[in-house]
Design an enzyme around this catalytic site. Structure first.
Site, PDB file in Angstrom:
ATOM      1  N   HIS A 150      -4.007   0.992   7.868  1.00  0.00           N
ATOM      2  CA  HIS A 150      -2.685   1.632   7.873  1.00  0.00           C
ATOM      3  C   HIS A 150      -2.661   2.821   6.904  1.00  0.00           C
ATOM      4  O   HIS A 150      -2.204   3.913   7.258  1.00  0.00           O
ATOM      5  CB  HIS A 150      -1.625   0.584   7.498  1.00  0.00           C
ATOM      6  CG  HIS A 150      -0.223   1.100   7.390  1.00  0.00           C
ATOM      7  ND1 HIS A 150       0.789   0.699   8.238  1.00  0.00           N
ATOM      8  CD2 HIS A 150       0.351   1.975   6.515  1.00  0.00           C
ATOM      9  CE1 HIS A 150       1.920   1.322   7.889  1.00  0.00           C
ATOM     10  NE2 HIS A 150       1.677   2.096   6.844  1.00  0.00           N
ATOM     11  N   GLU A 151      -3.174   2.609   5.686  1.00  0.00           N
ATOM     12  CA  GLU A 151      -3.141   3.675   4.673  1.00  0.00           C
ATOM     13  C   GLU A 151      -4.094   4.809   5.041  1.00  0.00           C
ATOM     14  O   GLU A 151      -3.776   5.985   4.845  1.00  0.00           O
ATOM     15  CB  GLU A 151      -3.476   3.129   3.284  1.00  0.00           C
ATOM     16  CG  GLU A 151      -2.536   2.043   2.767  1.00  0.00           C
ATOM     17  CD  GLU A 151      -1.064   2.368   2.888  1.00  0.00           C
ATOM     18  OE1 GLU A 151      -0.687   3.557   2.810  1.00  0.00           O
ATOM     19  OE2 GLU A 151      -0.275   1.431   3.098  1.00  0.00           O
ATOM     20  N   CYS A 197       6.509   0.215   7.047  1.00  0.00           N
ATOM     21  CA  CYS A 197       6.063   1.338   6.222  1.00  0.00           C
ATOM     22  C   CYS A 197       7.244   1.826   5.399  1.00  0.00           C
ATOM     23  O   CYS A 197       8.339   1.978   5.933  1.00  0.00           O
ATOM     24  CB  CYS A 197       5.554   2.454   7.132  1.00  0.00           C
ATOM     25  SG  CYS A 197       4.934   3.893   6.248  1.00  0.00           S
ATOM     26  N   LEU A 198       7.009   2.082   4.115  1.00  0.00           N
ATOM     27  CA  LEU A 198       8.095   2.580   3.245  1.00  0.00           C
ATOM     28  C   LEU A 198       8.692   3.877   3.776  1.00  0.00           C
ATOM     29  O   LEU A 198       9.845   4.176   3.507  1.00  0.00           O
ATOM     30  CB  LEU A 198       7.554   2.858   1.842  1.00  0.00           C
ATOM     31  CG  LEU A 198       7.384   1.702   0.876  1.00  0.00           C
ATOM     32  CD1 LEU A 198       7.015   2.274  -0.488  1.00  0.00           C
ATOM     33  CD2 LEU A 198       8.642   0.849   0.779  1.00  0.00           C
ATOM     34  N   HIS A 239      -2.518   7.200   7.354  1.00  0.00           N
ATOM     35  CA  HIS A 239      -1.596   8.135   6.688  1.00  0.00           C
ATOM     36  C   HIS A 239      -2.312   9.422   6.279  1.00  0.00           C
ATOM     37  O   HIS A 239      -1.719  10.502   6.290  1.00  0.00           O
ATOM     38  CB  HIS A 239      -1.013   7.500   5.420  1.00  0.00           C
ATOM     39  CG  HIS A 239       0.240   6.704   5.647  1.00  0.00           C
ATOM     40  ND1 HIS A 239       1.402   7.258   6.138  1.00  0.00           N
ATOM     41  CD2 HIS A 239       0.521   5.399   5.408  1.00  0.00           C
ATOM     42  CE1 HIS A 239       2.343   6.318   6.202  1.00  0.00           C
ATOM     43  NE2 HIS A 239       1.836   5.176   5.779  1.00  0.00           N
ATOM     44  N   GLY A 261       0.826  -1.205   0.000  1.00  0.00           N
ATOM     45  CA  GLY A 261       0.000   0.000   0.000  1.00  0.00           C
ATOM     46  C   GLY A 261       0.856   1.249   0.000  1.00  0.00           C
ATOM     47  O   GLY A 261       2.001   1.228   0.467  1.00  0.00           O
ATOM     48  N   GLN A 277       2.744  10.130   1.330  1.00  0.00           N
ATOM     49  CA  GLN A 277       4.073   9.505   1.249  1.00  0.00           C
ATOM     50  C   GLN A 277       4.837   9.938  -0.001  1.00  0.00           C
ATOM     51  O   GLN A 277       6.047   9.761  -0.075  1.00  0.00           O
ATOM     52  CB  GLN A 277       3.955   7.979   1.270  1.00  0.00           C
ATOM     53  CG  GLN A 277       3.421   7.428   2.586  1.00  0.00           C
ATOM     54  CD  GLN A 277       3.387   5.915   2.573  1.00  0.00           C
ATOM     55  OE1 GLN A 277       2.414   5.337   2.107  1.00  0.00           O
ATOM     56  NE2 GLN A 277       4.454   5.283   3.031  1.00  0.00           N
TER      57      GLN A 277
HETATM   58 NI    NI Z   1       2.836   3.351   5.611  1.00  0.00          NI
END
Ligand code: NI
Length: 165
Positions: free
Chosen positions: A139-140, A97-98, A143, A47, A52
């Site tokens: 999670h997304e 997470c990236l 963000h 995701g 991000q």
């Molecule tokens: Ni993330």
């Protein structure tokens, strides 16, 4: 199509409260394509949320089939202005997470959710999700409100785990 640079914590865009998308247009569709390509450039990534990549708008892409195969999930989803309309149960699972690549942590989430959102053509869709897909959605969605998984790890009093690469 382009692979976009992924911002890393503590970049301020990751703490922004993202704005609703007013209308779906080519700019949004191109952003979705680029975000999908960016997600797919990272093995194991399921995701990616707009902040991000520095866009403080309420949209994200997910595709948990990249990790668990096509069974019991919706594959690639491009979602605008998403809202959870129902959630049920609890589940603790390990997340990464990236934008915080050095760490993993155990986070408590709802086990099942129903998400309502617009797709890339502006049609309203409802996504019932469970398992990894439900986790990824939550999670997304966090963000989009400037919330990172590390916030929830510490609120549980659990330790972050440094990734061993
Ligand atoms: Ni993330």
């Amino acid at each position: 199509m382009a692979i976009l640079p992924v911002l890393r914590y503590p970049h301020p865009a990751l703490r922004a409260k993202c704005k609703a998308v007013e209308d779906t247009n080519d700019e949004i569709r191109t952003l979705f394509e680029d975000m999908t390509e960016t997600m797919c450039a990272y093995p194991g990534c399921v995701g990616l949320a707009a902040p991000q990549v520095g866009v403080v708008k309420r949209l994200f892409v997910i595709d948990v089939s990249r990790k668990i195969g096509p069974k019991k999930n919706h594959g690639l989803l491009k979602l605008l202005n998403p809202v959870i309309t129902y959630s049920e149960g609890e589940k603790i699972s390990r997340e990464g997470c990236l934008s915080i690549p050095e760490f993993l942590g155990d986070v408590k989430r709802a086990r099942r959710v129903i998400l309502r959102a617009l797709d890339e053509s502006g049609e309203e869709i409802e996504v019932p999700a469970k398992g990894l897909e439900a986790i990824a959605i939550q999670h997304e969605l966090d963000h989009l409100d400037g919330i990172l998984f590390i916030d929830k790890v510490s609120s549980l009093g659990r330790n972050l785990i440094r990734r061993e690469d």
